[in-house]
Enzyme design. Structure first.
Site, PDB file in Angstrom:
ATOM      1  N   LYS A 114       0.810   4.627   6.861  1.00 21.34           N
ATOM      2  CA  LYS A 114       0.300   5.431   5.751  1.00 21.34           C
ATOM      3  C   LYS A 114       0.926   6.817   5.814  1.00 21.34           C
ATOM      4  O   LYS A 114       1.636   7.163   6.751  1.00 21.34           O
ATOM      5  CB  LYS A 114      -1.226   5.572   5.831  1.00 21.34           C
ATOM      6  CG  LYS A 114      -2.011   4.274   5.937  1.00 21.34           C
ATOM      7  CD  LYS A 114      -2.027   3.476   4.650  1.00 21.34           C
ATOM      8  CE  LYS A 114      -2.839   2.196   4.828  1.00 21.34           C
ATOM      9  NZ  LYS A 114      -2.809   1.342   3.605  1.00 21.34           N
ATOM     10  N   SER A 174       0.793  -1.220   0.000  1.00 20.39           N
ATOM     11  CA  SER A 174       0.000   0.000   0.000  1.00 20.39           C
ATOM     12  C   SER A 174       0.830   1.277   0.000  1.00 20.39           C
ATOM     13  O   SER A 174       0.313   2.348  -0.299  1.00 20.39           O
ATOM     14  CB  SER A 174      -0.942   0.018   1.209  1.00 20.39           C
ATOM     15  OG  SER A 174      -0.217   0.166   2.419  1.00 20.39           O
TER      16      SER A 174
END
Length: 280
Positions: free
Chosen positions: A120, A43
């Protein structure tokens, strides 16, 4: 008991004490200063690759219940949540010696529902509005600057311990073929520049409603935009949604080690060019 047996038992006891104190010291170090983190998914490509190993700087944002580790050893039925250890710090969305994260930081945080650790990039600060339109991030009504960054290429093969195959802009690609993704250079309003990847146009998360980030919470996105479950997806056991301040664990500053294989022990898969690499 003979002197020989006494000497043997004494040596065993000293070994047990040494191991005990070593574990205590390691636990304190991990709780207060740096937490090891191994990248399990794609990701955050190409900033972080599957198999990158890094230490998370816990001093960057101060401490909350999330600073304590989850201790999970499935083989022995051990499942101790951070709240079981540091629950006395939970409940008011505050931190001890708290520091404010900056837009563009790569952050490890605890998922608000599943309590798993995620990594993230911080996109939206408290009070911001965030929207994605045609794959371009809009912050407070202004589009971020996006420039062509060429392509990112990798081999289409199983990656990491989970054995997942990468998605490709040029799919279908057979195993062993070259998997290509479009690479873009994104500059956030505070001047932080980083790369993002695009796998396909017109994906569901390329166009979103306007999100307003509440006070005391943050909006996160993965750099591999078409392959990231992040704040664009409502908070459930799957989606991340907004992340409370107290759920931040720390900032990822530098990759210490990297392996492209399914185990760190497979030395022939080590990526020497990523050792001690700074994270941008």
């Amino acid at each position: 008991m003979s002197e020989e047996n006494q000497g043997f038992m004494g040596a065993v006891w000293e070994t047990i004490k040494t191991i005990f104190w070593a574990l205590i010291i390691a636990g304190i170090f991990r709780t207060l200063f740096f937490q090891p983190f191994w990248i399990p998914s794609s990701s955050m490509k190409d900033t972080l690759l599957v198999g990158d190993f890094l230490f998370v700087n816990k001093m960057a944002y101060g401490y909350s219940y999330a600073s304590c580790p989850n201790i999970k050893i499935a083989r022995f039925g051990v499942d101790i949540d951070a709240k079981d250890i540091c629950g006395f710090l939970d409940g008011d969305n505050s931190r001890v010696w708290g520091g404010e994260p900056e837009r563009g930081d790569v952050v490890v945080f605890r998922h608000p529902v599943t309590h798993q650790d995620y990594i993230k990039r911080l996109i939206g600060l408290p009070g911001d509005t965030v929207q994605v339109t045609g794959g371009v991030v809009q912050i407070n009504g202004e589009a971020v600057t996006v420039e062509d960054g060429g392509t990112f290429e990798e081999i289409k093969e199983a990656q990491g311990p989970e054995g997942r195959y990468p998605r490709c802009y040029n799919d279908p690609v057979g195993e062993g073929g070259v998997c290509v993704k479009e690479r873009l250079i994104e500059t956030l309003p505070n001047g932080v520049t980083h790369s993002t990847l695009n796998i396909a146009d017109g994906q569901d998360l390329d166009d979103t409603p306007v999100f307003t980030v509440p006070e005391g919470q943050y909006f996160f996105m993965g750099d591999n935009r078409d392959n990231s479950t992040d704040s664009r997806v409502a908070q459930t056991s799957f989606g991340v949604g907004m992340v409370p301040y107290e759920n931040l664990i720390g900032r990822a500053d530098r990759i210490m080690f990297s392996s492209a294989g399914r185990s760190m022990l497979f030395f022939w898969t080590w990526r020497g060019d990523r050792f001690f690499k700074g994270i941008e």
